[in-house]
Scaffold this motif. Structure first.
Motif, PDB file in Angstrom:
ATOM      1  N   GLU A 104       0.818  -1.210   0.000  1.00 54.95           N
ATOM      2  CA  GLU A 104       0.000   0.000   0.000  1.00 54.95           C
ATOM      3  C   GLU A 104       0.854   1.264   0.000  1.00 54.95           C
ATOM      4  O   GLU A 104       1.985   1.270   0.510  1.00 54.95           O
ATOM      5  N   PHE A 105       0.285   2.333  -0.544  1.00 55.28           N
ATOM      6  CA  PHE A 105       0.898   3.659  -0.484  1.00 55.28           C
ATOM      7  C   PHE A 105      -0.208   4.679  -0.261  1.00 55.28           C
ATOM      8  O   PHE A 105      -1.250   4.642  -0.922  1.00 55.28           O
ATOM      9  N   GLU A 106       0.017   5.583   0.683  1.00 54.31           N
ATOM     10  CA  GLU A 106      -0.965   6.639   0.957  1.00 54.31           C
ATOM     11  C   GLU A 106      -0.235   7.953   1.180  1.00 54.31           C
ATOM     12  O   GLU A 106       0.798   7.998   1.844  1.00 54.31           O
ATOM     13  N   GLN A 107      -0.766   9.024   0.619  1.00 51.46           N
ATOM     14  CA  GLN A 107      -0.194  10.358   0.768  1.00 51.46           C
ATOM     15  C   GLN A 107      -1.274  11.281   1.304  1.00 51.46           C
ATOM     16  O   GLN A 107      -2.353  11.405   0.708  1.00 51.46           O
ATOM     17  N   LEU A 108      -0.996  11.932   2.425  1.00 51.35           N
ATOM     18  CA  LEU A 108      -1.998  12.745   3.105  1.00 51.35           C
ATOM     19  C   LEU A 108      -1.555  14.202   3.142  1.00 51.35           C
ATOM     20  O   LEU A 108      -0.422  14.507   3.510  1.00 51.35           O
TER      21      LEU A 108
END
Length: 245
Positions: free
Chosen positions: A87-91
């Motif tokens: 997974e990859f998440e950018q906030l």
């Protein structure tokens, strides 16, 4: 002197701030000190609030407005990232950052996930006095300081950071072109001076500060640092619970 405190989940220490100027860093941490416990509601502040908190030296409204615009432009690139094998998440940190020069106000709304970083800290958090970081002049020293404070023993008021040189470079966004001599002059020597030199009130940030360089078993190459620090003893123990600050 300000008694404001910055406090956030340690996960945010993986987000480098070296794209900001020292003035912009001070504005950012001033905002963080005010936004804790605000949830995701829009909150409006007068310019003077952050001019005072960030120890902004110029009196001109126009110059502070320009500094805020420059800071706002860079906020778009300031994100918190999570990645594992699948997974990859950018906030993004803020939903809204509105500046009104005519009224001299700033309206801020944190994103839901950044609000979590500021407030859902548990026992895994970094805490420091806003006044300390704003009195530091170097961007490297400011970043160095907050990394050290994530390794601080809250009871003993001292700590140690054992870090590989590659991880140290990443944490402070040090260019690959910097040799050990550059790190000594631009970062270690400057930090020691700023951490241990008394201010106009005779206060120092650290009463003790020491860096040990650990060499690899083979050869003479530096592979890691052992960094020790200690805060001055308090004159008296405050009655309020510092977790509530």
């Amino acid at each position: 002197m300000s008694n404001d405190v910055v406090r956030y989940n340690n996960g945010f220490n993986t987000v480098p701030l070296r794209q900001f100027t020292p003035v912009e860093m001070d504005i950012f941490w001033s905002i963080c000190s005010k936004m804790k416990r605000k949830g995701i509601q829009e909150t409006t502040y007068d310019f003077e609030v952050f001019q005072e908190l960030s120890n902004y030296k110029r009196d001109s409204i126009e110059s502070f407005y320009t500094a805020l615009k420059s800071f706002s432009d860079k906020l778009g690139s300031l994100t918190y990232k999570f990645e594992d094998a699948d997974e990859f998440e950018q906030l993004w940190l803020f939903q809204r950052f509105y500046i009104n020069k005519k009224l001299g106000t700033i309206t801020i709304q944190a994103s839901e996930r950044f609000e979590f970083i500021l407030n859902s800290i548990g026992s895994n958090f970094t805490r420091f006095e806003l006044e300390n970081i704003t009195k530091l002049s170097s961007g490297y020293t400011k970043e160095f300081y907050r990394q050290l404070m994530s390794h601080r023993d809250k009871t003993l008021r001292k700590g140690a950071w054992f870090v590989k040189i590659e991880d140290f470079r990443i944490a402070l966004s040090i260019p690959k072109s910097y040799q050990m001599s550059n790190i000594d002059v631009r970062i270690f020597n400057q930090a020691e001076k700023e951490f241990t030199t008394p201010d106009e009130y005779g206060k120092v940030i650290f009463s003790k500060f020491k860096i040990e360089k650990v060499k690899s078993r083979k050869g003479n190459k530096i592979q890691s640092f052992r960094i020790y620090f200690e805060e001055p003893k308090l004159d008296q123990v405050p009655l309020n619970n510092w977790l509530e600050n």
